[in-house]
Motif scaffolding. Structure first.
Motif, PDB file in Angstrom:
ATOM      1  N   LEU A  77      62.408  18.707  31.114  1.00  0.00           N
ATOM      2  CA  LEU A  77      61.685  19.096  32.333  1.00  0.00           C
ATOM      3  C   LEU A  77      61.321  20.575  32.313  1.00  0.00           C
ATOM      4  N   ASP A  78      62.244  21.406  31.860  1.00  0.00           N
ATOM      5  CA  ASP A  78      61.963  22.847  31.779  1.00  0.00           C
ATOM      6  C   ASP A  78      60.851  23.128  30.775  1.00  0.00           C
ATOM      7  N   GLY A  79      60.891  22.399  29.647  1.00  0.00           N
ATOM      8  CA  GLY A  79      59.832  22.576  28.662  1.00  0.00           C
ATOM      9  C   GLY A  79      58.480  22.137  29.194  1.00  0.00           C
ATOM     10  N   TYR A  80      58.473  21.047  29.946  1.00  0.00           N
ATOM     11  CA  TYR A  80      57.228  20.571  30.562  1.00  0.00           C
ATOM     12  C   TYR A  80      56.705  21.601  31.565  1.00  0.00           C
ATOM     13  N   ALA A  81      57.594  22.087  32.414  1.00  0.00           N
ATOM     14  CA  ALA A  81      57.186  23.050  33.443  1.00  0.00           C
ATOM     15  C   ALA A  81      56.592  24.312  32.818  1.00  0.00           C
ATOM     16  N   ALA A  82      57.134  24.718  31.674  1.00  0.00           N
ATOM     17  CA  ALA A  82      56.643  25.923  31.009  1.00  0.00           C
ATOM     18  C   ALA A  82      55.212  25.738  30.505  1.00  0.00           C
ATOM     19  N   GLU A  83      54.820  24.501  30.200  1.00  0.00           N
ATOM     20  CA  GLU A  83      53.478  24.245  29.682  1.00  0.00           C
ATOM     21  C   GLU A  83      52.506  23.775  30.756  1.00  0.00           C
ATOM     22  N   ARG A  84      53.024  23.428  31.930  1.00  0.00           N
ATOM     23  CA  ARG A  84      52.153  22.895  32.984  1.00  0.00           C
ATOM     24  C   ARG A  84      52.336  23.655  34.295  1.00  0.00           C
ATOM     25  N   ASN A  85      52.480  24.962  34.202  1.00  0.00           N
ATOM     26  CA  ASN A  85      52.498  25.841  35.376  1.00  0.00           C
ATOM     27  C   ASN A  85      53.506  25.427  36.433  1.00  0.00           C
ATOM     28  N   GLY A  86      54.714  25.100  35.982  1.00  0.00           N
ATOM     29  CA  GLY A  86      55.790  24.800  36.909  1.00  0.00           C
ATOM     30  C   GLY A  86      55.825  23.386  37.450  1.00  0.00           C
ATOM     31  N   LYS A  87      54.887  22.552  37.051  1.00  0.00           N
ATOM     32  CA  LYS A  87      54.857  21.179  37.548  1.00  0.00           C
ATOM     33  C   LYS A  87      55.926  20.328  36.875  1.00  0.00           C
ATOM     34  N   MET A  88      56.199  19.172  37.487  1.00  0.00           N
ATOM     35  CA  MET A  88      57.132  18.197  36.927  1.00  0.00           C
ATOM     36  C   MET A  88      56.367  16.947  36.508  1.00  0.00           C
ATOM     37  N   PRO A  89      56.803  16.244  35.479  1.00  0.00           N
ATOM     38  CA  PRO A  89      56.096  15.045  35.024  1.00  0.00           C
ATOM     39  C   PRO A  89      56.380  13.851  35.928  1.00  0.00           C
ATOM     40  N   ASP A  90      55.388  12.984  36.046  1.00  0.00           N
ATOM     41  CA  ASP A  90      55.582  11.737  36.779  1.00  0.00           C
ATOM     42  C   ASP A  90      56.103  10.627  35.863  1.00  0.00           C
ATOM     43  N   THR A  91      55.729  10.693  34.590  1.00  0.00           N
ATOM     44  CA  THR A  91      56.109   9.644  33.641  1.00  0.00           C
ATOM     45  C   THR A  91      56.604  10.269  32.347  1.00  0.00           C
ATOM     46  N   VAL A  92      57.576   9.608  31.711  1.00  0.00           N
ATOM     47  CA  VAL A  92      58.186  10.112  30.476  1.00  0.00           C
ATOM     48  C   VAL A  92      58.217   8.992  29.446  1.00  0.00           C
ATOM     49  N   ALA A  93      57.763   9.285  28.228  1.00  0.00           N
ATOM     50  CA  ALA A  93      57.820   8.333  27.120  1.00  0.00           C
ATOM     51  C   ALA A  93      58.806   8.832  26.078  1.00  0.00           C
ATOM     52  N   LEU A  94      59.647   7.939  25.588  1.00  0.00           N
ATOM     53  CA  LEU A  94      60.531   8.250  24.463  1.00  0.00           C
ATOM     54  C   LEU A  94      59.911   7.586  23.239  1.00  0.00           C
ATOM     55  N   LEU A  95      59.340   8.382  22.339  1.00  0.00           N
ATOM     56  CA  LEU A  95      58.542   7.889  21.221  1.00  0.00           C
ATOM     57  C   LEU A  95      59.397   7.723  19.974  1.00  0.00           C
ATOM     58  N   CYS A  96      59.431   6.506  19.443  1.00  0.00           N
ATOM     59  CA  CYS A  96      60.187   6.246  18.222  1.00  0.00           C
ATOM     60  C   CYS A  96      59.592   5.048  17.498  1.00  0.00           C
ATOM     61  N   ARG A  97      60.057   4.778  16.281  1.00  0.00           N
ATOM     62  CA  ARG A  97      59.628   3.595  15.541  1.00  0.00           C
ATOM     63  C   ARG A  97      60.223   2.332  16.164  1.00  0.00           C
ATOM     64  N   LYS A  98      59.527   1.226  16.005  1.00  0.00           N
ATOM     65  CA  LYS A  98      60.142  -0.048  16.354  1.00  0.00           C
ATOM     66  C   LYS A  98      61.322  -0.283  15.416  1.00  0.00           C
ATOM     67  N   ASN A  99      62.421  -0.736  15.978  1.00  0.00           N
ATOM     68  CA  ASN A  99      63.656  -0.938  15.214  1.00  0.00           C
ATOM     69  C   ASN A  99      64.118   0.340  14.509  1.00  0.00           C
ATOM     70  N   ASP A 100      63.870   1.475  15.159  1.00  0.00           N
ATOM     71  CA  ASP A 100      64.449   2.729  14.680  1.00  0.00           C
ATOM     72  C   ASP A 100      65.963   2.556  14.569  1.00  0.00           C
ATOM     73  N   ALA A 101      66.564   3.188  13.581  1.00  0.00           N
ATOM     74  CA  ALA A 101      68.004   3.030  13.376  1.00  0.00           C
ATOM     75  C   ALA A 101      68.803   3.395  14.620  1.00  0.00           C
ATOM     76  N   GLN A 102      68.253   4.301  15.457  1.00  0.00           N
ATOM     77  CA  GLN A 102      68.966   4.764  16.642  1.00  0.00           C
ATOM     78  C   GLN A 102      68.301   4.302  17.938  1.00  0.00           C
ATOM     79  N   ILE A 103      67.577   3.184  17.897  1.00  0.00           N
ATOM     80  CA  ILE A 103      66.833   2.770  19.091  1.00  0.00           C
ATOM     81  C   ILE A 103      67.766   2.378  20.235  1.00  0.00           C
ATOM     82  N   SER A 104      68.964   1.896  19.923  1.00  0.00           N
ATOM     83  CA  SER A 104      69.894   1.574  21.013  1.00  0.00           C
ATOM     84  C   SER A 104      70.305   2.834  21.767  1.00  0.00           C
ATOM     85  N   GLU A 105      70.403   3.951  21.062  1.00  0.00           N
ATOM     86  CA  GLU A 105      70.684   5.225  21.729  1.00  0.00           C
ATOM     87  C   GLU A 105      69.519   5.623  22.626  1.00  0.00           C
ATOM     88  N   LEU A 106      68.297   5.449  22.124  1.00  0.00           N
ATOM     89  CA  LEU A 106      67.128   5.816  22.924  1.00  0.00           C
ATOM     90  C   LEU A 106      67.004   4.950  24.174  1.00  0.00           C
TER      91      LEU A 106
END
Length: 488
Positions: free
Chosen positions: A177-206
């Motif tokens: 959120l802090d990183g987003y705010a730094a790039e978007r003039n203090g705003k907060m995101p409405d939606t968040v995507a966690l981008l990874c491969r299908k069947n990534d070895a750590q997808i259960s963690e994600l």
């Protein structure tokens, strides 16, 4: 050693199977390419540290990560850029050249340590997908809940224990959120995507992290490169995402091309959405870390990178002697000038470890003191297709093109006795244990990062390669659990 450890060793066979079962159900697992999962072992014996020491290690890691980013930028902006660029894949190289000047923020990094004599020694910095925030929380949360109930700790007070112990998922969320705010003039995101491969070895963690982000109030989803599109936004199945958490090695896109995502990641700051971390393969090339170590005795190198006195002191106190591994004069770990670093390392194998500069997961790490053992032979043959003496390996590593190797003075660690839990049994095991601490770079403030502890029967510790996770709990939490035991 905390008194609770004796209690846990005596009681582990009662609560251990439930601990293993619940942790696996929550996502403490490795996912295979076919989508099946394998539990990551968890121990009934945690690592117990004062909260202040956990905080100290995270602040130390923040200085090391900041110094690593500075050194990376100095090298890429100078005449020796090929030292780092040569270690990258073609796509990584293109992205590094396109983005490094504008890339100044890393929402999350992870510094991996071995602890020797109570002192943490930093082995490397992870900046591309410095994972395990979720795994660490699953292990700690499940341990606290299962053990607390076994010890009849008041159910309504268990959430307080969890709060006292810290929350890496929350720290990651706040950093994003802090990183987003730094790039978007203090705003907060409405939606968040966690981008990874299908069947990534750590997808259960994600998936665990995604669930936590939703608990924190985010409209979050796990998404995959092949599903992303959009002319002016990051869109998956018609849904636009403002913030993208990247859990995706750039070089994976060479194996499974996704042109839209490649273009998206090649522009920093992101136009169609904010994404964190930006491409950072160049930051975790081990040559960068070797140059940090060298900067302790090379004032010009330290000054050229713009290292602060505090950063340089952090390197001095926590980074073992590490150097780019190539023929030529240098200064050895004893401070003596030598005509050739490679010859010096070849003469004393027990003191050194060789690491391929661009590899990850402990795949091309060779311990000199393991020469003559089955693991050494297997690693060498796996890398080169034939057996090699230490001297032959040193020569091969020193002349390897495309990034080469680094050499590091080995940190003297000893295996610890732990109890590894399965769904049907608890087994005593000797584990080499590491400690990893999280930190952010370039944000206005550090969130309340914690750490994660891994264990392995091999000195080269890696989760996907068969290691386990040890719950990390604070001394205060351990003491409260001990009081519950004494009250029984």
């Amino acid at each position: 050693m905390h008194e609770l450890m004796d209690v846990l060793r005596r009681q582990a066979h009662y609560f251990g199977p439930e601990l293993a079962k619940t942790a696996y159900q929550r996502g403490l697992a490795v996912t295979k390419l076919d989508g099946s999962t394998q539990p990551i072992p968890i121990t009934a014996t945690p690592v117990i540290l004062d909260a202040e020491e956990i905080k100290r290690r995270s602040l130390l890691s923040a200085k090391l990560a900041s110094a690593t980013v500075k050194m990376t930028r100095a090298v890429l902006g100078g005449p020796d850029a090929e030292l780092l660029l040569g270690a990258l894949s073609p796509l990584e190289r293109r992205m590094a050249l396109a983005t490094w000047e504008a890339s100044r923020k890393l929402a999350t990094t992870r510094v991996d340590y071995f602890v020797s004599g109570g002192r943490p020694w930093a082995l490397e910095v992870n900046a591309t997908i410095p994972a395990m925030q979720g795994y660490s929380d699953i292990a700690a949360r499940t341990f606290i809940e299962v053990v607390a109930r076994h010890l009849r700790y008041p159910e309504k007070a268990i959430p307080t224990l969890l709060t006292l112990n810290g929350n890496n998922a929350l720290a990651l969320y706040r950093a994003l959120l802090d990183g987003y705010a730094a790039e978007r003039n203090g705003k907060m995101p409405d939606t968040v995507a966690l981008l990874c491969r299908k069947n990534d070895a750590q997808i259960s963690e994600l998936r665990w992290l995604c669930e936590r982000f939703r608990e924190f109030g985010a409209d979050a989803d796990v998404v995959h490169p092949e599903d992303v599109s959009g002319d002016d936004a990051f869109t998956v199945n018609g849904k636009k995402y403002d913030l993208v958490y990247r859990h995706l090695f750039v070089r994976r896109l060479e194996q499974n091309p996704a042109p839209w995502v490649e273009d998206f990641l090649s522009v920093v700051p992101g136009r169609k959405a904010v994404f964190l971390n930006p491409p950072a393969s160049q930051v975790e090339v081990k040559t960068t870390f070797a140059l940090l170590s060298q900067a302790v005795t090379d004032a010009a190198l330290a000054e050229g990178a713009g290292l602060t006195p505090e950063e340089l002191e952090a390197v001095r106190e926590s980074v073992p002697w590490t150097r780019p591994f190539r023929h030529g004069p240098g200064v050895d770990p004893d401070g003596a000038k030598v005509d050739d670093i490679v010859d010096r390392v070849a003469r004393e194998p027990a003191r050194f470890v060789l690491k391929r500069a661009w590899d990850y997961g402990g795949k091309a790490v060779f311990l000199g003191r393991s020469v003559g053992t089955v693991p050494y032979e297997e690693r060498v043959k796996g890398a080169y297709g034939e057996s090699k003496t230490w001297e032959q390996l040193c020569e091969r590593a020193a002349t390897e093109p495309q990034g080469g190797f680094v050499v590091q003075e080995v940190v003297d660690t000893q295996p610890e006795e732990h109890l590894v839990c399965g769904t049907n049994q608890v087994l005593p095991t000797s584990f080499f244990v590491d400690y990893s601490a999280y930190a952010s770079v370039g944000l206005a403030k550090q969130p309340a990062w914690g750490g994660v502890c891994r264990g392995s029967m091999s000195e080269i510790v890696n989760i996907v390669g068969g290691g386990g996770v040890l719950p990390l709990i604070t001394t205060e939490v351990a003491s409260k659990l001990l009081l519950a035991w004494k009250a029984l």
